[in-house]
Write a protein that holds these residues in place. Structure first.
Motif, PDB file in Angstrom:
ATOM      1  N   ASP A 444      16.190 -17.195  18.501  1.00 51.96           N
ATOM      2  CA  ASP A 444      16.973 -16.095  17.948  1.00 51.96           C
ATOM      3  C   ASP A 444      17.196 -16.283  16.446  1.00 51.96           C
ATOM      4  O   ASP A 444      17.334 -17.401  15.962  1.00 51.96           O
ATOM      5  CB  ASP A 444      18.317 -16.030  18.663  1.00 51.96           C
ATOM      6  N   VAL A 445      17.194 -15.163  15.742  1.00 47.64           N
ATOM      7  CA  VAL A 445      17.684 -15.123  14.371  1.00 47.64           C
ATOM      8  C   VAL A 445      18.824 -14.115  14.329  1.00 47.64           C
ATOM      9  O   VAL A 445      18.916 -13.221  15.180  1.00 47.64           O
ATOM     10  CB  VAL A 445      16.570 -14.735  13.365  1.00 47.64           C
ATOM     11  N   ASN A 446      19.667 -14.253  13.366  1.00 48.09           N
ATOM     12  CA  ASN A 446      20.879 -13.440  13.334  1.00 48.09           C
ATOM     13  C   ASN A 446      20.561 -12.054  12.771  1.00 48.09           C
ATOM     14  O   ASN A 446      20.733 -11.788  11.582  1.00 48.09           O
ATOM     15  CB  ASN A 446      21.944 -14.140  12.487  1.00 48.09           C
ATOM     16  N   ASP A 447      20.092 -11.170  13.653  1.00 49.72           N
ATOM     17  CA  ASP A 447      19.739  -9.818  13.228  1.00 49.72           C
ATOM     18  C   ASP A 447      20.565  -8.757  13.944  1.00 49.72           C
ATOM     19  O   ASP A 447      20.237  -7.569  13.880  1.00 49.72           O
ATOM     20  CB  ASP A 447      18.244  -9.559  13.467  1.00 49.72           C
ATOM     21  N   ASN A 448      21.616  -9.150  14.663  1.00 52.64           N
ATOM     22  CA  ASN A 448      22.482  -8.195  15.353  1.00 52.64           C
ATOM     23  C   ASN A 448      23.938  -8.547  15.032  1.00 52.64           C
ATOM     24  O   ASN A 448      24.372  -9.690  15.198  1.00 52.64           O
ATOM     25  CB  ASN A 448      22.279  -8.254  16.874  1.00 52.64           C
ATOM     26  N   ALA A 449      24.672  -7.544  14.575  1.00 59.05           N
ATOM     27  CA  ALA A 449      26.087  -7.733  14.267  1.00 59.05           C
ATOM     28  C   ALA A 449      26.909  -7.564  15.541  1.00 59.05           C
ATOM     29  O   ALA A 449      26.496  -6.871  16.474  1.00 59.05           O
ATOM     30  CB  ALA A 449      26.549  -6.721  13.213  1.00 59.05           C
ATOM     31  N   PRO A 450      28.075  -8.204  15.634  1.00 59.75           N
ATOM     32  CA  PRO A 450      28.959  -7.986  16.791  1.00 59.75           C
ATOM     33  C   PRO A 450      29.339  -6.511  16.898  1.00 59.75           C
ATOM     34  O   PRO A 450      29.529  -5.831  15.884  1.00 59.75           O
ATOM     35  CB  PRO A 450      30.175  -8.866  16.492  1.00 59.75           C
ATOM     36  N   ALA A 451      29.457  -6.011  18.122  1.00 60.48           N
ATOM     37  CA  ALA A 451      29.766  -4.603  18.357  1.00 60.48           C
ATOM     38  C   ALA A 451      30.913  -4.492  19.349  1.00 60.48           C
ATOM     39  O   ALA A 451      30.951  -5.211  20.356  1.00 60.48           O
ATOM     40  CB  ALA A 451      28.534  -3.863  18.879  1.00 60.48           C
ATOM     41  N   PHE A 539      23.634 -17.218  10.093  1.00 65.83           N
ATOM     42  CA  PHE A 539      23.469 -17.368   8.644  1.00 65.83           C
ATOM     43  C   PHE A 539      22.364 -16.413   8.182  1.00 65.83           C
ATOM     44  O   PHE A 539      21.198 -16.558   8.618  1.00 65.83           O
ATOM     45  CB  PHE A 539      23.111 -18.799   8.272  1.00 65.83           C
ATOM     46  N   PRO A 540      22.684 -15.415   7.365  1.00 69.24           N
ATOM     47  CA  PRO A 540      24.048 -15.095   6.930  1.00 69.24           C
ATOM     48  C   PRO A 540      24.835 -14.435   8.052  1.00 69.24           C
ATOM     49  O   PRO A 540      24.244 -13.794   8.922  1.00 69.24           O
ATOM     50  CB  PRO A 540      23.810 -14.129   5.768  1.00 69.24           C
ATOM     51  N   PRO A 541      26.174 -14.576   8.059  1.00 74.02           N
ATOM     52  CA  PRO A 541      26.968 -13.985   9.147  1.00 74.02           C
ATOM     53  C   PRO A 541      27.010 -12.467   9.052  1.00 74.02           C
ATOM     54  O   PRO A 541      26.962 -11.879   7.965  1.00 74.02           O
ATOM     55  CB  PRO A 541      28.361 -14.602   8.921  1.00 74.02           C
ATOM     56  N   LEU A 542      27.079 -11.818  10.214  1.00 72.74           N
ATOM     57  CA  LEU A 542      27.203 -10.366  10.314  1.00 72.74           C
ATOM     58  C   LEU A 542      28.526 -10.045  10.997  1.00 72.74           C
ATOM     59  O   LEU A 542      29.018 -10.827  11.818  1.00 72.74           O
ATOM     60  CB  LEU A 542      26.037  -9.786  11.115  1.00 72.74           C
ATOM     61  N   GLY A 543      29.091  -8.872  10.664  1.00 70.37           N
ATOM     62  CA  GLY A 543      30.392  -8.535  11.231  1.00 70.37           C
ATOM     63  C   GLY A 543      30.597  -7.039  11.338  1.00 70.37           C
ATOM     64  O   GLY A 543      29.830  -6.230  10.814  1.00 70.37           O
ATOM     65  N   SER A 544      31.667  -6.651  12.053  1.00 68.83           N
ATOM     66  CA  SER A 544      32.090  -5.263  12.205  1.00 68.83           C
ATOM     67  C   SER A 544      33.591  -5.249  12.454  1.00 68.83           C
ATOM     68  O   SER A 544      34.177  -6.276  12.821  1.00 68.83           O
ATOM     69  CB  SER A 544      31.339  -4.584  13.351  1.00 68.83           C
ATOM     70  N   ASN A 545      34.189  -4.061  12.278  1.00 66.42           N
ATOM     71  CA  ASN A 545      35.640  -3.921  12.418  1.00 66.42           C
ATOM     72  C   ASN A 545      35.960  -2.927  13.512  1.00 66.42           C
ATOM     73  O   ASN A 545      35.155  -2.044  13.853  1.00 66.42           O
ATOM     74  CB  ASN A 545      36.279  -3.443  11.107  1.00 66.42           C
TER      75      ASN A 545
END
Length: 813
Positions: A444-451, A539-545
């Motif tokens: 895995d690579v970090n290509d999906n942000a938390p939802a 890395f880099p971190p992904l996020g959502s609100n």
């Protein structure tokens, strides 16, 4: 120097016990020879142990042997230890240098234990013994001079000097006795040949070997040596060839004849009779594959012949005659194994670079695969193929090696692993093939942000919650794996009035649980809106609100407050004319409540005065007006004290009291008093005017509230009748659970400020959330049921308020 009292007796008793211990702790040692006759004197045990002979019986004298044997016994009449039964030292202790019998002597009154050791002395009662009475030796007549032939010595069961042996040989012309002295106890024996043997002259010899021990008297043992002189075999067998060559197909069946060898011997008789065998140093793989007939020299296959295991075998065969000594002839057989296509190809993954990152470029080498075939020629030529088709391919790098290469793009969220099969096929006829499975995991690579499931959550929390209580849990999912899917939560900081958001709520970084850090006050803060951020660990971190709307629900935490002039502890007196008619308003109690809704809905109640019945005054249930219920009479007295209870409709209800005094005067006195209290009359006029305003205002508020409820119901019906498009696409409405409230709700709180009398504005109306099923969380089930019952009670009160409001309207009219 004397002893006085009990102290002297105790000291004397201790001295006696110490003396007894000194005697009882000693050990007596005796010795006696083995094989001593019954009754042999060993020692005066009673005397040696310091015991009185006459007390042995009364003190229960007894002797115990650990091995429970009665070798020794004590005569209790005279205290003498004697031999009771035969003692065999060799049976008791074997060849141990020290042999003793340990006895325990026990007497009572007082209890004493003694240890007695009796050493058993050895005597020379065992003669030397040879293992056999007759020893046969076979010696060739060709043996050279000074040849040594070992002999086995004798053994003696005794010890010490009794077991020192000496040997002598009967006189003869051919052999002498050889004894080798060394540091060990064993002295090797042997015969030394001093004269050449001749079988035709002396075919046999009979000698006597004698062994003598060192005891007194001496004991001896003998063995007869029978020597047979053997004839010399001077012709060895011979094969037709020194080397035989044979071709043998692999996978030949068991029992297949390889070759038959033949040898001849020029001797006669037994010296010419030949047997065939493999040499003693033939390798184990030959013995496992071939066998030879000892009589006719026929060599056959007994194991599996495999060209890949061994392409040839070298067999050493010997022919041995039956002469004495035996003579041997030798030959060599070379077996060449012919190959057949009996081995399938072999596939091995030599190097595997896993897992494969999902952003790997085309052309990335994933694995190095080797293929081989143990066959030779075309049977060992191998080709490879890959299945199933996908983003991978096989490239031949060099002989018998292939590279597994990525030729397309991969997405771990779509396919997390590929199961590939490599097939290798040889060029034999018929062709043989083999497969190998290769599992290619996609990293895995970090290509999906938390939802989050929803962009906005609505939460209802009762005010006055305990600090640190859990009010809601936010949860975001991440399609990535491992640390890329590890979600941490944090507040999006902002200011709420004069304070920061973090002073009101906090969120647990791992679980997403939202906690109220301090008690919330509905009167101070009705709605708290904020955002929670979810960020993964990639890395880099992904996020959502996600947004949270926290509605603070009112609780009955404020008691009613009575307004002046009836507030406080001072007593207010009201004057009323004796001639007033029924229904005359004497005074009006005003009160306010800082809560809202049912918690701020006040009722007034007159508390009965002790000892007074039939009061001519009553208090309006919802108006607080004190009016007459009938015409005043003389029996009513000139003054009355009224105690009014003001109570809200919260659970539990809170209340306050107001006290006033009513004085009854004549009509003329009332007129005189009216001139002195013109200000009070004017105030009463204002109160009447305020009462009229309140009545009309309540009617207007009820009308507006009814229209608002109807509008909300119509809006909800239209909202539920058609799906609402949004950024997340059409979906069913999701219920939001508050662990502190325990009910499910989408309703919004609406409040209208109502002015009551001369008091300030207050909350008099609320649209309550519907009572829906509670959450299924096991931890809050009891609290949720309690809150659900609380909502049901409030709905019942809402229906009652409609009836009460009707009564108010009728009374006001």
């Amino acid at each position: 120097m004397g002893f006085s009292g009990g102290g002297g007796l105790r000291l004397l008793h201790c001295l006696l016990l110490y003396s007894a211990w000194q005697v009882g702790s000693g050990q007596v040692h005796y010795s006696v020879t083995e094989e001593a006759k019954h009754g042999t004197f060993v020692g005066r045990m009673a005397q040696d142990l310091g015991l009185e002979v006459g007390e042995l019986v009364c003190r229960l004298f007894r002797m115990v042997s650990p091995d429970r044997r009665d070798y020794l016994e004590v005569n209790v009449q005279n205290g003498i230890l004697f031999v009771n039964s035969r003692i065999d030292r060799e049976k008791l202790c074997g060849r141990h240098p020290v042999c003793s019998i340990h006895l325990e002597v026990i007497v009572e009154k007082p209890l004493q234990v003694f240890h007695v050791e009796v050493e058993i002395k050895d005597i020379n009662d065992n003669p030397p013994v040879f293992s056999v009475s007759q020893k046969k030796l076979f010696i060739s007549e060709s043996s050279p001079l000074d040849s040594r032939f070992p002999l086995e010595g004798a053994s003696d069961a005794d010890i010490g000097v009794n077991t020192v042996l000496t040997y002598r040989l009967s006189p003869n012309d051919f052999f002498t006795l050889d004894i080798q002295n060394n540091d060990e106890q064993i002295k090797p024996l042997g015969l030394i040949l001093k004269k050449l043997l001749d079988r035709e002259e002396t075919p046999e010899l009979h000698l006597l070997l004698t062994a003598t021990d060192g005891g007194k008297p001496e004991l001896t043992g003998t063995v007869e040596l029978q020597i047979t002189v053997l004839d010399v075999n001077d012709n060895a067998p011979k094969f037709d060839k020194k080397i035989y060559k044979v071709r043998l197909a692999e996978n030949s069946l068991n029992g297949t004849t390889v070759i038959k060898v033949t040898a001849s011997d020029m001797d006669e008789g037994a010296n010419s009779q030949i047997t065939y065998s493999f040499e003693s140093d033939v390798p184990a793989n030959v013995l496992s594959k071939f066998s030879i007939d000892p009589m006719d020299g026929d060599i056959r296959v007994i194991g599996e012949m495999d060209f890949e295991e061994s392409k040839s075998y070298q067999i050493q065969v010997e022919a041995t005659d039956k002469g004495i000594p035996k003579m041997v002839g030798h030959c060599t057989i070379l077996v060449e194994v012919v190959d057949t296509n009996d081995n399938a190809p072999e596939v091995a993954v030599k190097s595997l670079s896993l897992p494969v990152p999902e952003n790997s470029p085309s052309g990335t080498v994933i694995a190095l695969i080797s293929v081989s075939d143990r066959d030779s020629g075309t049977n060992g030529q191998v080709t490879c193929s890959l299945s199933p088709p996908g983003p991978f391919t096989l490239l031949s790098t060099f002989r018998n090696y292939y590279s597994l290469v990525l030729e397309g793009s991969v997405d771990r969220e779509r396919v997390s692993a590929y199961e590939l099969v490599v097939t290798a096929r040889d060029g034999g006829s018929p062709a043989l093939w083999a497969t190998a499975s290769v599992s290619v995991a996609i990293a895995d690579v970090n290509d999906n942000a938390p939802a989050f499931e929803q962009p906005v959550y609505t939460v209802f929390v009762k005010e006055n919650n305990r600090p640190g209580c859990h009010i809601f849990t936010v949860s975001a999912s991440d399609l990535d794996a491992q640390e890329n899917s590890l979600v941490s939560y944090s507040l999006v900081e902002r200011r709420v009035g004069e304070r920061t958001l973090s002073s009101y709520v906090s969120v647990h970084s791992e679980s997403g649980k939202v906690f109220a850090l301090q008690p919330l006050d509905h009167e101070e803060l009705e709605l708290l809106q904020f955002q929670v951020s979810a960020r993964d660990a990639g890395f880099p971190p992904l996020g959502s609100n996600v947004s949270l709307q926290v509605f603070v629900l009112d609780e009955n935490d404020n008691a009613p407050v009575v307004l002046p002039p009836y507030a406080g502890v001072s007593l207010v007196t009201e004057l009323v004319s004796q001639s007033v008619a029924m229904g005359h308003v004497v005074a009006k109690i005003r009160a306010v409540d800082a809560d809202s809704g049912y918690n701020a809905w006040l009722s007034y109640e007159q508390l009965p005065e002790v000892g007074v019945a039939g009061s001519p005054f009553r208090v309006g249930l919802y108006t607080g007006e004190i009016s007459t219920t009938r015409a005043l009479e003389e029996i009513d007295g000139l003054s009355q004290m009224l105690l009014v209870l003001v109570k809200d409709h919260g659970e539990p209800p809170l209340s306050a009291t107001a006290t006033l005094s009513i004085s009854v005067v004549e009509s003329r006195q009332a007129l005189k008093a009216s001139s002195g209290v013109s200000r009070s009359v004017a105030s009463a006029g204002k109160e009447a005017m305020a009462l009229d305003v309140n009545v009309y205002l309540i009617i207007a508020i009820c009308s507006v509230s009814s229209l608002l409820v109807l509008s909300l119901l119509l809006y909800v019906a239209l909202r539920c009748s058609r799906p609402q498009p949004g950024i997340y696409g059409p979906r069913k409405s999701t219920l939001v659970c508050s662990s502190e409230i325990g009910s499910w709700s989408y309703s919004q709180q609406r409040r209208q400020k109502v002015c009551s009398g001369e008091g300030g504005a207050k909350s008099d109306f609320m649209a309550f959330s519907p009572n829906l099923p509670p959450c299924s969380g096991p931890a809050d089930s009891t609290e949720q049921q309690a809150v659900a019952q609380d909502h049901s009670a409030k709905i019942s009160k809402q229906h009652q308020s409609t009836k009460i409001q009707g009564e108010i309207d009728t009374h006001s009219g």
